[in-house]
Write an enzyme that holds these catalytic residues in place. Structure first.
Site, PDB file in Angstrom:
ATOM      1  N   GLU A  98     -74.059  10.534 -29.880  1.00 52.32           N
ATOM      2  CA  GLU A  98     -75.318   9.972 -28.605  1.00 52.32           C
ATOM      3  C   GLU A  98     -75.401   7.964 -27.841  1.00 52.32           C
ATOM      4  OE1 GLU A  98     -79.147  11.109 -29.538  1.00 52.32           O
ATOM      5  OE2 GLU A  98     -78.637  12.385 -30.835  1.00 52.32           O
ATOM      6  N   GLU A 103     -49.864 -10.822 -28.765  1.00 52.42           N
ATOM      7  CA  GLU A 103     -48.857 -11.290 -29.728  1.00 52.42           C
ATOM      8  C   GLU A 103     -47.353 -11.523 -29.798  1.00 52.42           C
ATOM      9  OE1 GLU A 103     -49.496  -6.826 -30.621  1.00 52.42           O
ATOM     10  OE2 GLU A 103     -50.658  -9.045 -29.821  1.00 52.42           O
ATOM     11  N   GLU A 159     -76.161  11.727 -34.628  1.00 53.54           N
ATOM     12  CA  GLU A 159     -76.601  10.960 -34.296  1.00 53.54           C
ATOM     13  C   GLU A 159     -76.181   9.564 -34.738  1.00 53.54           C
ATOM     14  OE1 GLU A 159     -79.898  11.187 -33.972  1.00 53.54           O
ATOM     15  OE2 GLU A 159     -80.182  13.529 -33.755  1.00 53.54           O
ATOM     16  N   HIS A 203     -55.102 -11.760 -19.559  1.00 54.03           N
ATOM     17  CA  HIS A 203     -55.750 -12.411 -20.671  1.00 54.03           C
ATOM     18  C   HIS A 203     -55.274 -13.980 -21.397  1.00 54.03           C
ATOM     19  CE1 HIS A 203     -58.450 -13.043 -24.157  1.00 54.03           C
ATOM     20  NE2 HIS A 203     -57.787 -12.526 -25.064  1.00 54.03           N
ATOM     21  N   GLY A 206     -47.919  -0.763 -20.905  1.00 53.67           N
ATOM     22  CA  GLY A 206     -48.981  -0.647 -22.161  1.00 53.67           C
ATOM     23  C   GLY A 206     -50.260  -0.025 -20.761  1.00 53.67           C
ATOM     24  N   SER A 207     -51.725   0.308 -21.518  1.00 47.25           N
ATOM     25  CA  SER A 207     -53.354   0.503 -21.363  1.00 47.25           C
ATOM     26  C   SER A 207     -53.001  -0.260 -19.844  1.00 47.25           C
ATOM     27  CB  SER A 207     -54.237   0.430 -22.182  1.00 47.25           C
ATOM     28  OG  SER A 207     -55.161   0.758 -21.049  1.00 47.25           O
ATOM     29  N   ASP A 253     -64.869 -13.479 -24.463  1.00 46.08           N
ATOM     30  CA  ASP A 253     -63.810 -12.029 -24.315  1.00 46.08           C
ATOM     31  C   ASP A 253     -63.778 -11.795 -25.845  1.00 46.08           C
ATOM     32  OD1 ASP A 253     -62.025  -9.343 -23.228  1.00 46.08           O
ATOM     33  OD2 ASP A 253     -60.566 -10.324 -24.633  1.00 46.08           O
ATOM     34  N   GLU A 298     -65.501  -8.182 -28.039  1.00 44.68           N
ATOM     35  CA  GLU A 298     -64.802  -7.540 -28.845  1.00 44.68           C
ATOM     36  C   GLU A 298     -65.002  -7.758 -30.435  1.00 44.68           C
ATOM     37  OE1 GLU A 298     -60.511  -7.583 -25.988  1.00 44.68           O
ATOM     38  OE2 GLU A 298     -60.405  -8.877 -27.858  1.00 44.68           O
TER      39      GLU A 298
END
Length: 344
Positions: free
Chosen positions: A236, A89, A232, A113, A31-32, A196, A200
């Protein structure tokens, strides 16, 4: 509030990577984080394989990146270091069925983690080293910063150290994924997990996304253009966060107008009140006592129906539709996206 303690930050110049370069590393998952870490390890000269379901979509992605893929079981048998980078999980189930039976004394079991170790969903054998290397950023950023010659700061932690060199291994691994270019800090599994999850939920993801949507909705419901509301309340945000990231809240306030700073100082406390902080403390308590972990795992075991419903509602919110339309017009975003879902 306790007095600030002196912080030890490890950089590449402080780290001997010779030992990690002699180890075989199996990264379980693509994954990431799996994508970012294994490709950085490979480019740093570490011998790596990706442990995956051989016929799965992730295996094809990994192979297309030039990575060697093995089944999870074979990867564990082959490796000296087993880095588990699959979703929280499913870690315990995969560990019990496909990792634990093949572990041997002296191996290094690694996490990014501390969730499953801290809440004792995974209980490793006493003769296995248990360590953590936790980049403080998404895996896509771990990869993109490495490719720029930079790095993402990382935490390391040691849970079990029967071999006596787990810290050296953790520092070497962190250096090889680029963290030594930015800074590596030592912590504990407990501290990393609880802070952590709180960050989050209360600030970075839960708090921020709820604040963005509430601000956007307030302007749209008052009759303003959703495109102006997006600029806005969403667009930004990056500009402000970049200023805070580089120089703290004080530098951000130095950079904005007096009007904006006065509004910040006088209106911010009206939004984030003692009641908000009291709710944050409740959220932290649910993390500390394990009730959030159990709630999340039960949601997974029940099929994630509520999770998927909330996720779909978020994707269908007007702020997402407006954002998709506006971002498609911004060439500087289209040409420099961190996430390419076809690759990572």
């Amino acid at each position: 509030m306790t007095q600030l303690e002196e912080l030890k930050i490890y950089l590449d110049k402080d780290i001997d990577t010779s030992k990690i370069l002699k180890k075989k590393v199996a990264v379980i998952g693509y994954g990431s984080q799996g994508y970012g870490q294994i490709n950085n390890l490979k480019d740093s000269g570490v011998e790596v394989v990706c442990g995956l379901r051989i016929d799965g979509k992730s295996a094809k992605k990994a192979q297309n990146e030039g990575l060697k893929v093995m089944s999870i079981e074979d990867a564990v048998k082959w490796a000296d270091i087993v880095q588990i980078l699959i979703p929280d999980e499913i870690q315990a189930s995969v560990y019990e069925k496909q990792i634990k039976p093949y572990l041997r004394a002296g191996q290094y079991l690694m996490f990014s983690h501390g969730f499953n170790i801290h809440y004792k969903k995974i209980v490793p054998p006493d003769d296995v080293n248990v360590i953590m290397v936790a980049p403080k950023g998404p895996g896509h950023t771990v990869r993109s910063e490495y490719q720029k010659g930079k790095g993402v700061p990382s935490l390391i932690a040691i849970y079990q150290d029967p071999s006596g060199d787990s810290k050296e291994i953790a520092l070497g691994y962190a250096s090889c994924i680029g963290a030594g270019r930015a800074g590596i800090i030592e912590t504990t599994f407990k501290e990393e997990t609880e802070t952590d999850l709180f960050g989050e939920q209360a600030v970075l993801c839960g708090g921020l996304s709820a604040l963005i949507k509430a601000g956007f909705e307030t302007l749209v419901e008052a009759g303003y253009s959703p495109y102006m509301a997006y600029f806005e309340c969403v667009h930004e945000m990056k500009l402000i966060v970049d200023l805070i990231n580089e120089g703290g809240i004080s530098d951000m306030r130095y950079s904005i107008s007096n009007t904006a700073e006065y509004g910040d100082l006088t209106r911010g406390p009206r939004l984030i009140t003692d009641q908000t902080k009291a709710e944050m403390k409740k959220i932290l308590h649910e993390i500390q006592d394990g009730s959030f972990a159990n709630e999340f795992l039960k949601e997974y075991q029940d099929g994630m129906s509520n999770f998927k419903k909330m996720e779909k509602e978020g994707e269908e919110h007007m702020v997402e539709k407006v954002g998709n339309k506006l971002r498609s017009m911004f060439s500087w975003i289209k040409n420099n996206k961190i996430i390419n879902r076809e690759i990572n």
